[in-house]
Scaffold this motif. Structure first.
Motif, PDB file in Angstrom:
ATOM      1  N   ILE A   1       0.343  -4.849  13.687  1.00  0.00           N
ATOM      2  CA  ILE A   1      -0.333  -4.254  12.537  1.00  0.00           C
ATOM      3  C   ILE A   1      -0.310  -5.222  11.364  1.00  0.00           C
ATOM      4  O   ILE A   1       0.749  -5.652  10.905  1.00  0.00           O
ATOM      5  CB  ILE A   1       0.335  -2.914  12.153  1.00  0.00           C
ATOM      6  N   ASP A   2      -1.482  -5.563  10.882  1.00  0.00           N
ATOM      7  CA  ASP A   2      -1.616  -6.507   9.773  1.00  0.00           C
ATOM      8  C   ASP A   2      -1.728  -5.712   8.471  1.00  0.00           C
ATOM      9  O   ASP A   2      -2.802  -5.500   7.928  1.00  0.00           O
ATOM     10  CB  ASP A   2      -2.859  -7.377   9.990  1.00  0.00           C
ATOM     11  N   ASP A   3      -0.598  -5.254   7.987  1.00  0.00           N
ATOM     12  CA  ASP A   3      -0.569  -4.416   6.791  1.00  0.00           C
ATOM     13  C   ASP A   3       0.628  -4.820   5.950  1.00  0.00           C
ATOM     14  O   ASP A   3       1.777  -4.693   6.376  1.00  0.00           O
ATOM     15  CB  ASP A   3      -0.474  -2.929   7.181  1.00  0.00           C
ATOM     16  N   ILE A   4       0.365  -5.320   4.746  1.00  0.00           N
ATOM     17  CA  ILE A   4       1.445  -5.778   3.880  1.00  0.00           C
ATOM     18  C   ILE A   4       2.196  -4.619   3.253  1.00  0.00           C
ATOM     19  O   ILE A   4       3.318  -4.765   2.783  1.00  0.00           O
ATOM     20  CB  ILE A   4       0.868  -6.698   2.774  1.00  0.00           C
ATOM     21  N   TYR A   5       1.605  -3.415   3.248  1.00  0.00           N
ATOM     22  CA  TYR A   5       2.220  -2.292   2.537  1.00  0.00           C
ATOM     23  C   TYR A   5       2.057  -1.011   3.347  1.00  0.00           C
ATOM     24  O   TYR A   5       1.320  -0.103   2.956  1.00  0.00           O
ATOM     25  CB  TYR A   5       1.568  -2.151   1.159  1.00  0.00           C
ATOM     26  N   PRO A   6       2.734  -0.922   4.489  1.00  0.00           N
ATOM     27  CA  PRO A   6       2.536   0.230   5.376  1.00  0.00           C
ATOM     28  C   PRO A   6       3.333   1.453   4.924  1.00  0.00           C
ATOM     29  O   PRO A   6       4.444   1.331   4.401  1.00  0.00           O
ATOM     30  CB  PRO A   6       3.060  -0.281   6.719  1.00  0.00           C
ATOM     31  N   TYR A   7       2.749   2.627   5.122  1.00  0.00           N
ATOM     32  CA  TYR A   7       3.464   3.888   4.912  1.00  0.00           C
ATOM     33  C   TYR A   7       4.058   4.268   6.255  1.00  0.00           C
ATOM     34  O   TYR A   7       3.379   4.790   7.131  1.00  0.00           O
ATOM     35  CB  TYR A   7       2.498   4.956   4.402  1.00  0.00           C
ATOM     36  N   LEU A   8       5.344   3.982   6.430  1.00  0.00           N
ATOM     37  CA  LEU A   8       5.984   4.025   7.741  1.00  0.00           C
ATOM     38  C   LEU A   8       5.906   5.404   8.384  1.00  0.00           C
ATOM     39  O   LEU A   8       5.619   5.530   9.576  1.00  0.00           O
ATOM     40  CB  LEU A   8       7.434   3.567   7.611  1.00  0.00           C
ATOM     41  N   LYS A   9       6.134   6.454   7.611  1.00  0.00           N
ATOM     42  CA  LYS A   9       6.127   7.808   8.174  1.00  0.00           C
ATOM     43  C   LYS A   9       4.743   8.172   8.696  1.00  0.00           C
ATOM     44  O   LYS A   9       4.607   8.792   9.750  1.00  0.00           O
ATOM     45  CB  LYS A   9       6.581   8.813   7.119  1.00  0.00           C
ATOM     46  N   GLY A  10       3.718   7.787   7.966  1.00  0.00           N
ATOM     47  CA  GLY A  10       2.358   8.059   8.420  1.00  0.00           C
ATOM     48  C   GLY A  10       1.947   7.171   9.573  1.00  0.00           C
ATOM     49  O   GLY A  10       1.202   7.589  10.464  1.00  0.00           O
ATOM     50  N   LEU A  11       2.440   5.934   9.564  1.00  0.00           N
ATOM     51  CA  LEU A  11       2.107   4.990  10.628  1.00  0.00           C
ATOM     52  C   LEU A  11       2.592   5.496  11.979  1.00  0.00           C
ATOM     53  O   LEU A  11       1.900   5.377  12.989  1.00  0.00           O
ATOM     54  CB  LEU A  11       2.743   3.632  10.306  1.00  0.00           C
ATOM     55  N   VAL A  12       3.787   6.083  11.994  1.00  0.00           N
ATOM     56  CA  VAL A  12       4.324   6.643  13.240  1.00  0.00           C
ATOM     57  C   VAL A  12       3.417   7.761  13.757  1.00  0.00           C
ATOM     58  O   VAL A  12       3.125   7.853  14.954  1.00  0.00           O
ATOM     59  CB  VAL A  12       5.760   7.166  12.998  1.00  0.00           C
ATOM     60  N   SER A  13       2.942   8.613  12.854  1.00  0.00           N
ATOM     61  CA  SER A  13       2.034   9.695  13.256  1.00  0.00           C
ATOM     62  C   SER A  13       0.704   9.141  13.750  1.00  0.00           C
ATOM     63  O   SER A  13       0.108   9.667  14.688  1.00  0.00           O
ATOM     64  CB  SER A  13       1.807  10.651  12.080  1.00  0.00           C
ATOM     65  N   GLU A  14       0.225   8.077  13.104  1.00  0.00           N
ATOM     66  CA  GLU A  14      -1.032   7.443  13.527  1.00  0.00           C
ATOM     67  C   GLU A  14      -0.938   6.919  14.956  1.00  0.00           C
ATOM     68  O   GLU A  14      -1.877   7.057  15.746  1.00  0.00           O
ATOM     69  CB  GLU A  14      -1.365   6.289  12.582  1.00  0.00           C
TER      70      GLU A  14
ATOM     71  N   GLY B   1      -8.869   4.048  -8.520  1.00  0.00           N
ATOM     72  CA  GLY B   1      -8.124   2.821  -8.764  1.00  0.00           C
ATOM     73  C   GLY B   1      -6.950   2.649  -7.809  1.00  0.00           C
ATOM     74  O   GLY B   1      -6.646   1.529  -7.384  1.00  0.00           O
ATOM     75  N   GLU B   2      -6.287   3.760  -7.454  1.00  0.00           N
ATOM     76  CA  GLU B   2      -5.182   3.685  -6.490  1.00  0.00           C
ATOM     77  C   GLU B   2      -5.684   3.184  -5.136  1.00  0.00           C
ATOM     78  O   GLU B   2      -5.044   2.344  -4.488  1.00  0.00           O
ATOM     79  CB  GLU B   2      -4.526   5.061  -6.329  1.00  0.00           C
ATOM     80  N   TYR B   3      -6.816   3.705  -4.682  1.00  0.00           N
ATOM     81  CA  TYR B   3      -7.386   3.255  -3.408  1.00  0.00           C
ATOM     82  C   TYR B   3      -7.783   1.786  -3.483  1.00  0.00           C
ATOM     83  O   TYR B   3      -7.500   1.006  -2.577  1.00  0.00           O
ATOM     84  CB  TYR B   3      -8.611   4.095  -3.055  1.00  0.00           C
ATOM     85  N   ILE B   4      -8.425   1.393  -4.578  1.00  0.00           N
ATOM     86  CA  ILE B   4      -8.871   0.008  -4.723  1.00  0.00           C
ATOM     87  C   ILE B   4      -7.671  -0.937  -4.789  1.00  0.00           C
ATOM     88  O   ILE B   4      -7.676  -2.020  -4.193  1.00  0.00           O
ATOM     89  CB  ILE B   4      -9.756  -0.149  -5.972  1.00  0.00           C
ATOM     90  N   GLY B   5      -6.618  -0.521  -5.512  1.00  0.00           N
ATOM     91  CA  GLY B   5      -5.426  -1.350  -5.611  1.00  0.00           C
ATOM     92  C   GLY B   5      -4.773  -1.582  -4.262  1.00  0.00           C
ATOM     93  O   GLY B   5      -4.344  -2.693  -3.943  1.00  0.00           O
ATOM     94  N   LEU B   6      -4.696  -0.516  -3.447  1.00  0.00           N
ATOM     95  CA  LEU B   6      -4.107  -0.655  -2.116  1.00  0.00           C
ATOM     96  C   LEU B   6      -4.974  -1.543  -1.229  1.00  0.00           C
ATOM     97  O   LEU B   6      -4.464  -2.385  -0.482  1.00  0.00           O
ATOM     98  CB  LEU B   6      -3.930   0.726  -1.478  1.00  0.00           C
ATOM     99  N   MET B   7      -6.301  -1.374  -1.321  1.00  0.00           N
ATOM    100  CA  MET B   7      -7.216  -2.229  -0.557  1.00  0.00           C
ATOM    101  C   MET B   7      -7.052  -3.687  -0.967  1.00  0.00           C
ATOM    102  O   MET B   7      -7.024  -4.590  -0.118  1.00  0.00           O
ATOM    103  CB  MET B   7      -8.657  -1.773  -0.787  1.00  0.00           C
ATOM    104  N   ASN B   8      -6.942  -3.946  -2.266  1.00  0.00           N
ATOM    105  CA  ASN B   8      -6.806  -5.310  -2.762  1.00  0.00           C
ATOM    106  C   ASN B   8      -5.524  -5.958  -2.244  1.00  0.00           C
ATOM    107  O   ASN B   8      -5.523  -7.117  -1.807  1.00  0.00           O
ATOM    108  CB  ASN B   8      -6.805  -5.291  -4.291  1.00  0.00           C
TER     109      ASN B   8
END
Length: 312
Positions: free
Chosen positions: A173-186, A287-294
């Motif tokens: 997974i190429d993600d610098i800022y993963p939400y671990l609890k959600g990632l497990v569910s994904e 802005g929160e979504y854009i910041g995370l995307m950036n």
């Protein structure tokens, strides 16, 4: 018969009061579990106290203790995820250094793992962290489960076990800022839960301030739900219709009741501030979504290591 290797990963920052006790309690647990070998990986987020010197003394005496020293504080999300990727065991357990999660539960985690579960998730049923804070977190998990595209485990903590197959998926997974609890569910791996009572922090000061807690909350929402964006669109549409109807009503009223229908400055000001606050709120959400995307598009490394000890 070759023993299974268990990797225990502990992120730490300014935990000089707790780090040795945690090491000893984990060591005592594995002394009772003869069928496992283990390694204890501490990943330090550039502590400013004596945490690193204590860890180095422990590692000098016990080669099962391995240390990753970050070049700076990269935050608990990035440091924890990077620490998990350093484990080479058949299973990897994440446990923090503050002793709020009892190391004795590692036995229960391993039992659930041996039953065929790929993830074992610690779930807080009670907590000594404070009635208000605990219930705010419970309410947050209730809300995020309602709006999330995947079902998240209610009241889950970061105290968890991952099979080596799950860790291998994490590495892809190429993600610098993963939400671990959600990632497990994904990922959808078979998951078991272990309920526990979370103790209060006995020593030291928590590094999790209000801003960091807010950051975790927004990370969970923006990583796994489009509902806030859809809500902004839907609410904007209906507010536009209401504004049009209201404006038309004032226009008709003014035509037919010119002298009896004054338009007050107060109502205009209230309306202006109301609509402005709605706009600012949803601009913030966007802005929160854009910041995370950036952050994810920049492709920066999870952490930069300053040093590592006892790794071959």
């Amino acid at each position: 018969m070759k023993k299974k290797l268990i990797s225990v990963v502990t992120p730490c920052f300014n935990e000089e009061a707790n780090i040795e006790e945690l090491y000893l309690r984990v060591k005592d647990v594995f002394a009772k579990l003869n069928k496992y070998d283990y390694e204890h990986i501490f990943i330090d987020n550039d502590s400013k106290d004596n945490t690193v010197s204590i860890l180095k003394e422990i590692a000098k005496a016990d080669k099962r203790v391995k240390i990753v020293l970050n070049s700076r504080n990269f935050g608990v999300v990035r440091s924890s995820f990077y620490g998990l990727l350093q484990g080479r065991g058949d299973a990897t357990i994440l446990i923090f250094a503050d002793l709020q999660e009892p190391p004795s539960l590692l036995i229960d985690f391993l039992e659930k793992w041996e039953e065929g579960n790929f993830v074992v998730q610690g779930v807080k049923k009670r907590s000594e962290e404070g009635f208000v804070l605990f219930n705010i977190k419970k309410f947050y998990y209730f809300i995020i489960n309602k709006i999330s595209e995947v079902e998240l485990i209610r009241d889950a903590s970061c105290f968890s076990l991952y099979d080596k197959r799950v860790i291998e998926e994490f590495r892809k997974i190429d993600d610098i800022y993963p939400y671990l609890k959600g990632l497990v569910s994904e990922l959808g791996f078979k998951t078991a839960i272990v309920e526990y009572h979370q103790a209060a922090r006995k020593k030291g000061v928590s590094a999790t301030k209000l801003y960091i807690a807010y950051d975790f909350a927004m990370l969970g929402i923006t990583s796994h739900s489009k509902v806030p964006l859809r809500l902004a669109t839907i609410l904007g549409f209906f507010m536009s219709i209401m504004s049009l109807i209201l404006a038309f009503s004032f226009f008709i009223g003014k035509i037919f009741f010119w002298n009896l229908f004054p338009v007050g400055i107060a109502s205009i000001i209230v309306g202006m501030f109301f609509f402005s606050s709605i706009q600012l709120f949803f601009i913030g959400i966007i802005g929160e979504y854009i910041g995370l995307m950036n952050m994810r598009m920049l492709k920066r490394p999870l952490v930069i290591e300053k040093d590592r000890i006892n790794f071959k």
